[in-house]
Design an enzyme around this catalytic site. Sequence first.
Site, mmCIF file in Angstrom:
data_model
loop_
_atom_site.group_PDB
_atom_site.id
_atom_site.type_symbol
_atom_site.label_atom_id
_atom_site.label_comp_id
_atom_site.label_asym_id
_atom_site.label_seq_id
_atom_site.Cartn_x
_atom_site.Cartn_y
_atom_site.Cartn_z
ATOM 1 N N ASP A 83 0.761 -1.167 -0.059
ATOM 2 C CA ASP A 83 0.081 -0.012 0.110
ATOM 3 C C ASP A 83 0.912 1.222 0.167
ATOM 4 O OD1 ASP A 83 -0.942 -2.328 1.368
ATOM 5 O OD2 ASP A 83 -2.633 -1.176 1.729
ATOM 6 N N GLU A 95 -4.631 2.208 -2.816
ATOM 7 C CA GLU A 95 -5.824 2.750 -2.327
ATOM 8 C C GLU A 95 -5.558 3.824 -1.290
ATOM 9 O OE1 GLU A 95 -8.133 1.017 0.761
ATOM 10 O OE2 GLU A 95 -6.475 0.913 2.041
ATOM 11 N N ASN A 96 -4.222 4.292 -0.913
ATOM 12 C CA ASN A 96 -3.786 5.484 0.017
ATOM 13 C C ASN A 96 -3.050 6.269 -0.653
ATOM 14 O OD1 ASN A 96 -3.444 2.647 2.206
ATOM 15 N ND2 ASN A 96 -5.198 4.005 2.503
ATOM 16 N N ASN A 132 -10.728 -0.811 0.886
ATOM 17 C CA ASN A 132 -11.733 -0.001 1.585
ATOM 18 C C ASN A 132 -11.632 1.340 1.271
ATOM 19 O OD1 ASN A 132 -9.259 -0.520 3.358
ATOM 20 N ND2 ASN A 132 -10.437 1.040 4.859
ATOM 21 N N HIS A 133 -10.358 2.201 0.985
ATOM 22 C CA HIS A 133 -10.570 3.451 0.504
ATOM 23 C C HIS A 133 -10.437 3.948 -0.814
ATOM 24 C CE1 HIS A 133 -9.957 4.714 4.705
ATOM 25 N NE2 HIS A 133 -8.586 3.985 4.481
ATOM 26 N N HIS A 149 -7.306 -7.867 0.507
ATOM 27 C CA HIS A 149 -7.281 -6.615 1.340
ATOM 28 C C HIS A 149 -8.212 -6.823 2.659
ATOM 29 C CE1 HIS A 149 -6.047 -2.412 1.475
ATOM 30 N NE2 HIS A 149 -7.335 -2.073 1.810
ATOM 31 N N HIS A 160 -3.497 -3.981 3.554
ATOM 32 C CA HIS A 160 -4.479 -3.339 4.239
ATOM 33 C C HIS A 160 -3.626 -2.844 5.698
ATOM 34 C CE1 HIS A 160 -7.808 -1.466 6.117
ATOM 35 N NE2 HIS A 160 -7.762 -2.435 7.111
ATOM 36 N N HIS A 162 -0.538 -2.695 6.561
ATOM 37 C CA HIS A 162 0.687 -1.662 6.251
ATOM 38 C C HIS A 162 1.851 -2.118 7.077
ATOM 39 C CE1 HIS A 162 -1.835 2.071 4.820
ATOM 40 N NE2 HIS A 162 -2.135 1.101 4.193
#
Length: 265
Positions: free
Chosen positions: A8, A39-40, A68-69, A151, A176, A178
Site C-alpha cells: 500500500d 488505495e492510500n 476499503n478507501h 485486502h 491493508h 501496512h
Amino acid sequence: MRVLMIGDVVGNIGRQTLKTYLPKLKQMYSPDAIVVNGENAAANGRGIQRAIVREWLDAGIDCVTLGNHAWGQGEVFDFIDEEAHLIRPANFPEGTPGKGMTVLSTKGGKLAVINLMGRAYMESALDCPFRTADRLLQQLSHNTYILIDFHAETTSEKQAFAWYVDGRVSAVVGTHTHVQTADEKILPKGTGYLTDVGMVGPYDSVIGMERTAVIKRFVTQLPVRFEVAKGRTQFNAVLFDFDKETKKAKKIKRIRIDDDMPLIG
C-alpha cells in the site's frame, strides 16, 4: 514468470518513495509484471486520482489494486470504468463502478490479478470473498497465472482464504494492515502466500499516519484528524517466481528497504 507486488502506497511521501526505488528494483529483479496497491496513494492517504494511475502506468506498473478507501477521492467515479489496469475489490456489491479482475499480457505469459476484500472488522455490505473467488476463477483458463490481492484486517481471514484457494491460484498477498509479516510460504498445493506485504511511505508513523494524532485518539477516544506522516521512509514488497508449467509458486522473496538501508528479505 516473475511478479513484483508492492504494498500500500501512502500519500505523497509514499509515491515519492515508490518513484525512488521502482527503477532500482526493476533493474535488479527484471519482473515480468508489477502490481501496486494504490488505495492510500492520494495526498491525504485516502483513495487514488487519475493522474497517479497514469503516472504509475507510464513508469512500468502493470496493475493497480484498491481496497476499503477505493472511493476516497470523488474523481475516481469519473475514470475507474475507463482504466483497464485499475481494479477495486471484486466483492463490492453488484452495480459498483469498476471491476475486480484484470488479465494482463506480459512477456512471461497471461497474469490475472484479482482484488478482494475481507469482511472481518471491515465493510459490512460486502459479498463473500470466498464465493466471489470461486466465481472469478471459473472464468480463467488453466494457462493463466493468478495473483490475488486480499485486502483484509485479520490474519485469520487472510490465512483461511489462502488455504481455501490453495492449488487454484499462483499466489495470495495480503494488504491493508501496512505492516509486513514474516510468514511467507508456499502452501502444499503450490500457492504462494504472505499475510501482509506492508506499505510504502513514512517510517516514523503509525501505519502511515502522524503518530501524535493517532496516540491522542487512542488516549482520549475523541475524533482526531489524521495526516500522513513525514520524515524517514520505508518500502515493502514481495517478489514471486512462478513455474511455467504448473503456474504455481517456486520462490518467494520479501523486500524491505528502510530509507537507504540494504534490502531485507
